[in-house]
Design an enzyme around this catalytic site. Sequence first.
Site, PDB file in Angstrom:
ATOM      1  N   SER A 103       0.864  -1.186   0.000  1.00 46.33           N
ATOM      2  CA  SER A 103       0.000   0.000   0.000  1.00 46.33           C
ATOM      3  C   SER A 103       0.897   1.231   0.000  1.00 46.33           C
ATOM      4  O   SER A 103       2.044   1.162   0.462  1.00 46.33           O
ATOM      5  CB  SER A 103      -0.846   0.018   1.280  1.00 46.33           C
ATOM      6  OG  SER A 103      -1.428   1.294   1.477  1.00 46.33           O
ATOM      7  N   TYR A 115      -2.981  -0.507  10.416  1.00 50.77           N
ATOM      8  CA  TYR A 115      -2.842  -0.792   8.978  1.00 50.77           C
ATOM      9  C   TYR A 115      -1.500  -0.280   8.456  1.00 50.77           C
ATOM     10  O   TYR A 115      -0.756  -1.000   7.783  1.00 50.77           O
ATOM     11  CB  TYR A 115      -4.000  -0.131   8.228  1.00 50.77           C
ATOM     12  CG  TYR A 115      -4.040  -0.421   6.745  1.00 50.77           C
ATOM     13  CD1 TYR A 115      -4.585  -1.610   6.258  1.00 50.77           C
ATOM     14  CD2 TYR A 115      -3.551   0.509   5.822  1.00 50.77           C
ATOM     15  CE1 TYR A 115      -4.629  -1.870   4.902  1.00 50.77           C
ATOM     16  CE2 TYR A 115      -3.593   0.254   4.460  1.00 50.77           C
ATOM     17  CZ  TYR A 115      -4.140  -0.936   4.005  1.00 50.77           C
ATOM     18  OH  TYR A 115      -4.189  -1.194   2.647  1.00 50.77           O
TER      19      TYR A 115
HETATM   20  P1  NAD Z   1     -11.051  -6.298  -0.391  1.00 49.32           P
HETATM   21  O1  NAD Z   1     -11.651  -6.113   0.957  1.00 49.32           O
HETATM   22  O2  NAD Z   1     -11.937  -6.419  -1.561  1.00 49.32           O
HETATM   23  O3  NAD Z   1     -10.077  -7.547  -0.400  1.00 49.32           O
HETATM   24  C1  NAD Z   1      -9.442  -8.100   0.707  1.00 49.32           C
HETATM   25  C2  NAD Z   1      -9.568  -9.595   0.591  1.00 49.32           C
HETATM   26  O4  NAD Z   1      -8.822 -10.233   1.628  1.00 49.32           O
HETATM   27  C3  NAD Z   1     -11.016 -10.063   0.731  1.00 49.32           C
HETATM   28  O5  NAD Z   1     -11.309 -10.965  -0.312  1.00 49.32           O
HETATM   29  C4  NAD Z   1     -11.036 -10.754   2.073  1.00 49.32           C
HETATM   30  O6  NAD Z   1     -11.977 -11.798   2.158  1.00 49.32           O
HETATM   31  C5  NAD Z   1      -9.617 -11.287   2.130  1.00 49.32           C
HETATM   32  N1  NAD Z   1      -9.213 -11.617   3.490  1.00 49.32           N
HETATM   33  C6  NAD Z   1      -9.331 -10.842   4.592  1.00 49.32           C
HETATM   34  N2  NAD Z   1      -8.849 -11.504   5.665  1.00 49.32           N
HETATM   35  C7  NAD Z   1      -8.419 -12.716   5.227  1.00 49.32           C
HETATM   36  C8  NAD Z   1      -7.818 -13.825   5.855  1.00 49.32           C
HETATM   37  N3  NAD Z   1      -7.560 -13.829   7.163  1.00 49.32           N
HETATM   38  N4  NAD Z   1      -7.504 -14.904   5.097  1.00 49.32           N
HETATM   39  C9  NAD Z   1      -7.753 -14.906   3.753  1.00 49.32           C
HETATM   40  N5  NAD Z   1      -8.311 -13.871   3.111  1.00 49.32           N
HETATM   41  C10 NAD Z   1      -8.638 -12.787   3.844  1.00 49.32           C
HETATM   42  O7  NAD Z   1     -10.054  -5.075  -0.571  1.00 49.32           O
HETATM   43  P2  NAD Z   1      -8.882  -4.841  -1.615  1.00 49.32           P
HETATM   44  O8  NAD Z   1      -8.797  -3.393  -1.782  1.00 49.32           O
HETATM   45  O9  NAD Z   1      -9.038  -5.695  -2.807  1.00 49.32           O
HETATM   46  O10 NAD Z   1      -7.600  -5.287  -0.775  1.00 49.32           O
HETATM   47  C11 NAD Z   1      -6.630  -6.196  -1.252  1.00 49.32           C
HETATM   48  C12 NAD Z   1      -5.250  -5.783  -0.771  1.00 49.32           C
HETATM   49  O11 NAD Z   1      -4.919  -4.518  -1.358  1.00 49.32           O
HETATM   50  C13 NAD Z   1      -5.146  -5.580   0.746  1.00 49.32           C
HETATM   51  O12 NAD Z   1      -3.914  -6.108   1.208  1.00 49.32           O
HETATM   52  C14 NAD Z   1      -5.168  -4.075   0.889  1.00 49.32           C
HETATM   53  O13 NAD Z   1      -4.495  -3.637   2.049  1.00 49.32           O
HETATM   54  C15 NAD Z   1      -4.432  -3.660  -0.366  1.00 49.32           C
HETATM   55  N6  NAD Z   1      -4.649  -2.265  -0.764  1.00 49.32           N
HETATM   56  C16 NAD Z   1      -5.860  -1.833  -1.212  1.00 49.32           C
HETATM   57  C17 NAD Z   1      -6.026  -0.502  -1.580  1.00 49.32           C
HETATM   58  C18 NAD Z   1      -7.319   0.045  -2.119  1.00 49.32           C
HETATM   59  O14 NAD Z   1      -7.402   1.263  -2.309  1.00 49.32           O
HETATM   60  N7  NAD Z   1      -8.316  -0.770  -2.399  1.00 49.32           N
HETATM   61  C19 NAD Z   1      -4.957   0.383  -1.470  1.00 49.32           C
HETATM   62  C20 NAD Z   1      -3.742  -0.089  -0.984  1.00 49.32           C
HETATM   63  C21 NAD Z   1      -3.601  -1.412  -0.638  1.00 49.32           C
END
Ligand code: NAD
Length: 266
Positions: free
Chosen positions: A151, A164
């Site tokens: 991130s 986070y």
């Molecule tokens: P999201 O909530 O759609 O995806 C997160 C996924 O992780 C979900 O499918 C959830 O079920 C899964 N998950 C959570 N806990 C879990 C566990 N204990 N075991 C297995 N799976 C688990 O959100 P996203 O934005 O797609 O996030 C994905 C990654 O991207 C994360 O690591 C997040 O920190 C990172 N990220 C997202 C953004 C953004 O703007 N969306 C920005 C920076 C980083």
Amino acid sequence: MNISLARQTALVTGASSGIGQAVAIALANAGANIVVNYHSDEEGAAATLNAVTQAGKKGIIYKADIGQEEEVLAMFAAATREFGTLDILVNNAGIQRDGKFSELSLEDWMAVINTNLTGQFLCAREAAKEFSSRGKTEYSKALGKILFISSVHNIIPWAGHVNYAASKGGETMLMESIAQELAPQGIRVNSIAPGAIKTDINKSVWSDPVQRKKLMELIPYGRIGEPEDIGKAAVWLASDEADYITGATIYVDGGMTLYPSFASGG
Ligand code: NAD
């Protein structure tokens, strides 16, 4: 540039939604078979698997909490049973449990660290073991590839989200230290650091007009990212086209890390 991940198998954690889903589908479109890990959203995982199949590739769905060691071990055992080996791990699953620092509970601190950091460690360790025991293949220059979905908050401090931000900062050192240790074996380890990508994790921000406007001020390129933006970067980084890259963090953030508030002179 001709990118092919044919004959390779990728395990993507948290692949039932958002970035994980888009990365899994992009890797399948580039020729990889996919292990679709999910935690709670079985329907989302089935949709991902369906898209993998549509791409003409094989996939399996595997329910596991990446923060639980036994579940991670069982998932890697199932993946290698099904596909013979693994070539790519995408350490994507992550959560937020936000709160004012002085009121942040130990439970919310531990939940975030356990998924975003310990879970990534467990999966990376199992992937590295599998790559080493399998040995070299003829279809990829590297012995194996590990991608962390980090991130911009691995370098941008984030009040109200200290668990986070700490997990993502820690993840960077985890990634770089693993990369340093495993490079001599031919294992590449890198991160993609997304900015604001339109997924469930930040729906409350992009779906609210006022918060969305404030968010846009932080994105010089003038648009919110789509999960597919991360999928494209992941395909390239996992491919032989990026064979000389290890220990790197690639920011896919529309310029969010360019200190946009200094654009008018600071
Ligand atoms: P999201 O909530 O759609 O995806 C997160 C996924 O992780 C979900 O499918 C959830 O079920 C899964 N998950 C959570 N806990 C879990 C566990 N204990 N075991 C297995 N799976 C688990 O959100 P996203 O934005 O797609 O996030 C994905 C990654 O991207 C994360 O690591 C997040 O920190 C990172 N990220 C997202 C953004 C953004 O703007 N969306 C920005 C920076 C980083």
